[in-house]
Design a protein around this motif. Structure first.
Motif, PDB file in Angstrom:
ATOM      1  N   THR A  20      -9.842   2.891   0.917  1.00  0.00           N
ATOM      2  CA  THR A  20      -8.506   2.427   0.176  1.00  0.00           C
ATOM      3  C   THR A  20      -7.969   3.533  -0.591  1.00  0.00           C
ATOM      4  O   THR A  20      -7.182   3.238  -1.518  1.00  0.00           O
ATOM      5  N   MET A  21      -8.555   4.817  -0.554  1.00  0.00           N
ATOM      6  CA  MET A  21      -8.067   5.726  -1.523  1.00  0.00           C
ATOM      7  C   MET A  21      -6.544   5.901  -1.578  1.00  0.00           C
ATOM      8  O   MET A  21      -5.980   6.450  -2.329  1.00  0.00           O
ATOM      9  N   ASN A  22      -5.912   5.739  -0.398  1.00  0.00           N
ATOM     10  CA  ASN A  22      -4.524   6.086  -0.135  1.00  0.00           C
ATOM     11  C   ASN A  22      -3.638   4.900  -0.760  1.00  0.00           C
ATOM     12  O   ASN A  22      -2.597   5.259  -0.746  1.00  0.00           O
ATOM     13  N   PHE A  23      -4.386   3.692  -1.044  1.00  0.00           N
ATOM     14  CA  PHE A  23      -3.547   2.759  -1.598  1.00  0.00           C
ATOM     15  C   PHE A  23      -2.720   2.960  -2.874  1.00  0.00           C
ATOM     16  O   PHE A  23      -3.503   2.857  -3.776  1.00  0.00           O
ATOM     17  N   ASP A  48     -14.299  -0.160   0.963  1.00  0.00           N
ATOM     18  CA  ASP A  48     -14.648   0.808  -0.303  1.00  0.00           C
ATOM     19  C   ASP A  48     -13.425   1.191  -1.242  1.00  0.00           C
ATOM     20  O   ASP A  48     -12.271   1.476  -0.575  1.00  0.00           O
ATOM     21  N   THR A  49     -13.653   1.146  -2.630  1.00  0.00           N
ATOM     22  CA  THR A  49     -12.486   1.569  -3.322  1.00  0.00           C
ATOM     23  C   THR A  49     -13.302   2.150  -4.469  1.00  0.00           C
ATOM     24  O   THR A  49     -14.473   2.410  -4.439  1.00  0.00           O
ATOM     25  N   ALA A  50     -12.597   2.606  -5.747  1.00  0.00           N
ATOM     26  CA  ALA A  50     -13.111   3.099  -6.921  1.00  0.00           C
ATOM     27  C   ALA A  50     -12.185   2.756  -8.215  1.00  0.00           C
ATOM     28  O   ALA A  50     -11.053   2.742  -8.005  1.00  0.00           O
ATOM     29  N   ALA A  83     -16.929  -2.827  -1.755  1.00  0.00           N
ATOM     30  CA  ALA A  83     -17.738  -1.923  -2.531  1.00  0.00           C
ATOM     31  C   ALA A  83     -16.723  -1.016  -3.637  1.00  0.00           C
ATOM     32  O   ALA A  83     -15.785  -0.469  -3.297  1.00  0.00           O
ATOM     33  N   THR A  84     -17.113  -1.206  -4.695  1.00  0.00           N
ATOM     34  CA  THR A  84     -16.200  -0.435  -5.795  1.00  0.00           C
ATOM     35  C   THR A  84     -17.165   0.686  -6.504  1.00  0.00           C
ATOM     36  O   THR A  84     -18.494   0.611  -6.448  1.00  0.00           O
TER      37      THR A  84
END
Length: 322
Positions: A20-23, A48-50, A83-84
């Motif tokens: 999801t890094m582009n979101f 997956d995110t952060a 998952a973050t």
């Protein structure tokens, strides 16, 4: 969809992980919602995110988007293995980053609030913290698990010896330890084969490769340039370094009758310990196209040819010793 276990755990996830890094930075919230809804329609349950994604310090832009999507209901949260990650700085004050017990507690609570959920399925250390002992790390994670705030723990960008230290420290505490390692791994970047993949295989971690298409270099970049499509400056520079390999690879994919991106993902899925490469679609079309990778079958001859184009590593120390 044929689901797989995440490492040695009983947790079942899709063999592709939605990154999801582009979101936020590149994909609007509306389009992000559409991509996540479509992912569920396709059977993808692993996201997956952060906390740093969105790249506005302290704002957690991407996690907030996911939280507003979860809040729509319809089983969105229940169907998702989320998952973050934590480690990156979320502010300018001390203890607003890395892996101290204090930051682990604060970062987890903040991610839960942003994502509007009461638990995180897989909580991952985004990077090794060389100044925090694993005893402190595991004690903090144990507290979160006892509180029901996290279910599993994962790592990202760890070396093989970091994984070994983490697992041995967890074992001394009778704690389950890491279930997954998120590692930079693709046809152009195969150093994980030296130590990281063998460590993951031995300790039962599922490998979640990030940048599986090497920022687009393995996604048919020459075809796109031939169609007068532009590429970022850093992609052009990297292409100049690897042009011979990329040309040979795209020619081989033409012989297979498959898109280079799909072959690159299928190759990763054939690797030992790999659970689910992370795909980062910016559009619905890119997401739909990625599903083809699950159908591509690479026989021994195809795998051997790929190894000729992109030589890999033998397990250390055999790679550099007799």
């Amino acid at each position: 969809m044929d689901y797989v276990n995440l490492g040695r755990s009983g947790l079942q996830v899709s063999p592709l992980c939605l990154g999801t890094m582009n979101f936020g930075p590149q994909t609007s919230e509306e389009d992000s919602f559409a991509i996540m809804d479509r992912a569920h329609e396709l059977g993808l349950n692993f996201f997956d995110t952060a906390n740093v994604y969105g790249w506005k310090t302290g704002e957690g832009v991407t996690e907030n988007i996911i939280g507003r999507w979860f809040a729509q209901g319809g089983g969105r949260r229940e169907k998702t293995v989320i998952a973050t990650k934590l480690y990156g700085s979320m502010g300018d004050w001390p203890n607003e980053g890395k892996l101290s017990a204090l930051n682990i507690r604060r970062a987890c609570d903040a991610s839960l609030k942003r994502m509007q959920t009461d638990y995180i399925d897989v909580y991952q250390a985004h990077h090794i913290d060389r100044n925090t002992p694993f005893e402190e790390f595991w004690e903090a994670m144990e507290v979160l698990r006892l509180q029901g705030k996290i279910l599993y723990v994962g790592s990202s960008n760890f070396a093989g010896w970091h994984i070994a230290k983490a697992q041995e420290s967890a074992a001394r505490r009778n704690f389950f330890g890491l279930v997954a390692e998120q590692s930079h791994y693709n046809l152009l970047t195969r150093t994980a084969e030296l130590e990281v993949l063998p460590a993951c295989e031995d300790y039962g971690l599922g490998v979640i490769p990030w940048s599986p298409l090497a920022s687009g270099l393995l996604g048919g970049v020459l075809r796109k340039l031939d169609k007068n499509r532009s590429a970022a400056d850093h992609i052009v520079r990297e292409l100049d370094k690897h042009r011979d390999k990329i040309e040979a690879y795209e020619k081989f994919c033409d012989e297979l009758g498959e898109d280079p991106a799909h072959v690159a993902l299928a190759w990763l899925l054939s690797r030992p310990a790999v659970t689910a490469p992370i795909i980062g679609p910016r559009t619905l079309e890119q997401l739909d196209g990625s599903m083809r990778a699950l159908e591509v079958e690479l026989d021994a001859a195809a795998l051997a040819r790929i190894d000729e184009i992109f030589p890999g590593h033998r397990t250390a120390p055999e790679d550099y010793a007799w």
